[in-house]
Design a protein around this motif. Structure first.
Motif, PDB file in Angstrom:
ATOM      1  N   ALA A   1       5.374  -1.716   2.276  1.00  0.00           N
ATOM      2  CA  ALA A   1       6.036  -2.463   1.201  1.00  0.00           C
ATOM      3  C   ALA A   1       5.648  -1.937  -0.178  1.00  0.00           C
ATOM      4  O   ALA A   1       5.242  -2.721  -1.046  1.00  0.00           O
ATOM      5  CB  ALA A   1       5.688  -3.950   1.312  1.00  0.00           C
ATOM      6  N   PRO A   2       5.770  -0.623  -0.420  1.00  0.00           N
ATOM      7  CA  PRO A   2       5.278  -0.050  -1.685  1.00  0.00           C
ATOM      8  C   PRO A   2       6.028  -0.494  -2.934  1.00  0.00           C
ATOM      9  O   PRO A   2       5.490  -0.425  -4.033  1.00  0.00           O
ATOM     10  CB  PRO A   2       5.448   1.456  -1.473  1.00  0.00           C
ATOM     11  N   ASP A   3       7.288  -0.952  -2.771  1.00  0.00           N
ATOM     12  CA  ASP A   3       8.077  -1.358  -3.939  1.00  0.00           C
ATOM     13  C   ASP A   3       8.152  -2.876  -4.089  1.00  0.00           C
ATOM     14  O   ASP A   3       9.000  -3.391  -4.816  1.00  0.00           O
ATOM     15  CB  ASP A   3       9.481  -0.767  -3.875  1.00  0.00           C
TER      16      ASP A   3
ATOM     17  N   ILE B   1       0.844  -1.204   0.000  1.00  0.00           N
ATOM     18  CA  ILE B   1       0.000   0.000   0.000  1.00  0.00           C
ATOM     19  C   ILE B   1       0.875   1.248   0.000  1.00  0.00           C
ATOM     20  O   ILE B   1       1.906   1.289   0.672  1.00  0.00           O
ATOM     21  CB  ILE B   1      -0.928   0.044   1.235  1.00  0.00           C
ATOM     22  N   ILE B   2       0.453   2.250  -0.737  1.00  0.00           N
ATOM     23  CA  ILE B   2       1.064   3.574  -0.612  1.00  0.00           C
ATOM     24  C   ILE B   2      -0.025   4.631  -0.797  1.00  0.00           C
ATOM     25  O   ILE B   2      -0.877   4.522  -1.678  1.00  0.00           O
ATOM     26  CB  ILE B   2       2.221   3.775  -1.609  1.00  0.00           C
TER      27      ILE B   2
ATOM     28  N   PHE C   1      -3.297  10.357  -3.685  1.00  0.00           N
ATOM     29  CA  PHE C   1      -3.147   9.102  -4.419  1.00  0.00           C
ATOM     30  C   PHE C   1      -3.216   7.924  -3.456  1.00  0.00           C
ATOM     31  O   PHE C   1      -2.707   7.994  -2.331  1.00  0.00           O
ATOM     32  CB  PHE C   1      -1.802   9.075  -5.145  1.00  0.00           C
ATOM     33  N   LEU C   2      -3.829   6.844  -3.918  1.00  0.00           N
ATOM     34  CA  LEU C   2      -3.882   5.622  -3.128  1.00  0.00           C
ATOM     35  C   LEU C   2      -3.671   4.423  -4.046  1.00  0.00           C
ATOM     36  O   LEU C   2      -4.283   4.343  -5.127  1.00  0.00           O
ATOM     37  CB  LEU C   2      -5.237   5.494  -2.417  1.00  0.00           C
ATOM     38  N   ALA C   3      -2.811   3.503  -3.639  1.00  0.00           N
ATOM     39  CA  ALA C   3      -2.636   2.232  -4.353  1.00  0.00           C
ATOM     40  C   ALA C   3      -2.651   1.106  -3.330  1.00  0.00           C
ATOM     41  O   ALA C   3      -1.980   1.189  -2.298  1.00  0.00           O
ATOM     42  CB  ALA C   3      -1.329   2.207  -5.135  1.00  0.00           C
ATOM     43  N   ILE C   4      -3.449   0.079  -3.614  1.00  0.00           N
ATOM     44  CA  ILE C   4      -3.510  -1.109  -2.762  1.00  0.00           C
ATOM     45  C   ILE C   4      -3.328  -2.321  -3.666  1.00  0.00           C
ATOM     46  O   ILE C   4      -4.134  -2.555  -4.571  1.00  0.00           O
ATOM     47  CB  ILE C   4      -4.846  -1.209  -2.009  1.00  0.00           C
ATOM     48  N   PHE C   5      -2.264  -3.077  -3.427  1.00  0.00           N
ATOM     49  CA  PHE C   5      -1.956  -4.272  -4.212  1.00  0.00           C
ATOM     50  C   PHE C   5      -2.010  -5.494  -3.295  1.00  0.00           C
ATOM     51  O   PHE C   5      -1.477  -5.461  -2.190  1.00  0.00           O
ATOM     52  CB  PHE C   5      -0.556  -4.177  -4.823  1.00  0.00           C
ATOM     53  N   VAL C   6      -2.628  -6.558  -3.773  1.00  0.00           N
ATOM     54  CA  VAL C   6      -2.679  -7.809  -3.019  1.00  0.00           C
ATOM     55  C   VAL C   6      -2.339  -8.955  -3.959  1.00  0.00           C
ATOM     56  O   VAL C   6      -2.935  -9.078  -5.036  1.00  0.00           O
ATOM     57  CB  VAL C   6      -4.070  -8.056  -2.396  1.00  0.00           C
ATOM     58  N   SER C   7      -1.387  -9.794  -3.591  1.00  0.00           N
ATOM     59  CA  SER C   7      -1.062 -10.982  -4.374  1.00  0.00           C
ATOM     60  C   SER C   7      -0.892 -12.172  -3.432  1.00  0.00           C
ATOM     61  O   SER C   7      -0.850 -12.006  -2.215  1.00  0.00           O
ATOM     62  CB  SER C   7       0.218 -10.778  -5.192  1.00  0.00           C
TER      63      SER C   7
END
Length: 285
Positions: free
Chosen positions: A38-40, A23-24, A229-235
């Motif tokens: 862990a944005p990168d 998330i960032i 800005f918002l980014a949420i990544f899930v894997s």
């Protein structure tokens, strides 16, 4: 609610969902990053890889090699079986139409057609030029039978921030092309993530991506007193319908938390005396 309270609530949400989460969140007015996790961390890109394809197409326009009104034939061979926009069969489409269907309706057909027109090497070079150092594309959308993680299209939340902030600040491309890209994201039709619990009529330029074991979303919230800005990544999630739904709900809860945080600040701003001679940001914070 303070930023510390907000950060703790976001951490609580992260711990509620299985999988690898990145998330960032960045305030574009103060230029601060109130929260990141862990944005990168590099993940399978899924449909987020359509953003580098869009970038490369716009760079071709910038160079004069493409025109948004140029038309190409999309042959039956390239039409995905689940396509809706292209289900009428082989037809001529403008570059503008291909980009619109790719971003707005999340269609794979125009993405794969544009990959053929642009080439992998050019798309990847555009990513490097734009500062998206962790993003690369090596295969078409829907091509999931390649072995190993090394062969996947990849990106990360930090690179999505780089892309969205560049077009927000008109960097790397002409102003009109940055605005063109921004308007495409405002027309996104999927509301199952960030906008899941927000009923207010606000502008959010975003892109989401779903795959069997992942769910990503990134974009800009344009509010009255602030843009962020918002980014949420899930894997690494399980290939389970309920789990995938929980990932969307988690994205919705976090987006709603941050939005409500700014609503509370807006109510406070309205109570402050307005100074017409003060800098813009001073009347907001």
């Amino acid at each position: 609610m303070t930023h510390h309270d907000l950060a703790q609530k976001i951490l609580d949400e992260i711990h509620r969902v299985d999988g690898v989460i990145s998330i960032i969140y960045k305030d574009f007015d103060t230029n601060l990053i109130p929260f990141q996790f862990a944005p990168d961390y590099v993940m399978p890109a899924a449909d987020m890889i359509k953003i580098p394809i869009l970038l490369a197409a716009l760079m071709r326009v910038e160079e004069g090699a493409f025109n948004l009104e140029n038309c190409v034939i999309v042959p039956d061979l390239w039409i995905s079986p689940d396509s809706v926009a292209f289900e009428r069969g082989s037809m001529s489409y403008s570059i503008d139409e291909l980009l619109s269907w790719m971003i707005i309706a999340d269609e794979d057909t125009p993405a794969n057609m544009l990959i053929e027109l642009l080439g992998y090497d050019y798309i990847n070079s555009c990513c490097r030029k734009f500062g998206m150092s962790h993003t690369s594309i090596v295969c078409h959308l829907g091509q999931n039978d390649l072995p190993g993680d090394d062969y996947r299209n990849v990106t990360c939340a930090q690179d999505m921030l780089t892309f969205f902030e560049n077009i927000y600040r008109n960097h790397g491309l002409s102003r009109w092309l940055c605005e063109y890209a921004g308007r495409l994201f405002l027309r996104q039709r999927d509301c199952s993530g960030f906008m899941r619990y927000i009923c207010d009529d606000i502008y959010v330029g975003r892109k989401s991506a779903e795959m069997p074991t992942a769910g990503h979303e990134a974009g800009i919230f344009y509010l009255r007193y602030v843009d962020y800005f918002l980014a949420i990544f899930v894997s690494g999630a399980t290939d389970d319908v309920k789990h995938k739904l929980e990932i969307k709900k988690m994205r919705g809860r976090i987006a709603n938390m941050i939005y409500n945080y700014y609503l509370e600040r807006e109510e406070h701003i309205h109570k402050l005396p307005y100074n017409p001679n003060a800098k813009y940001s001073e009347n907001r914070y």
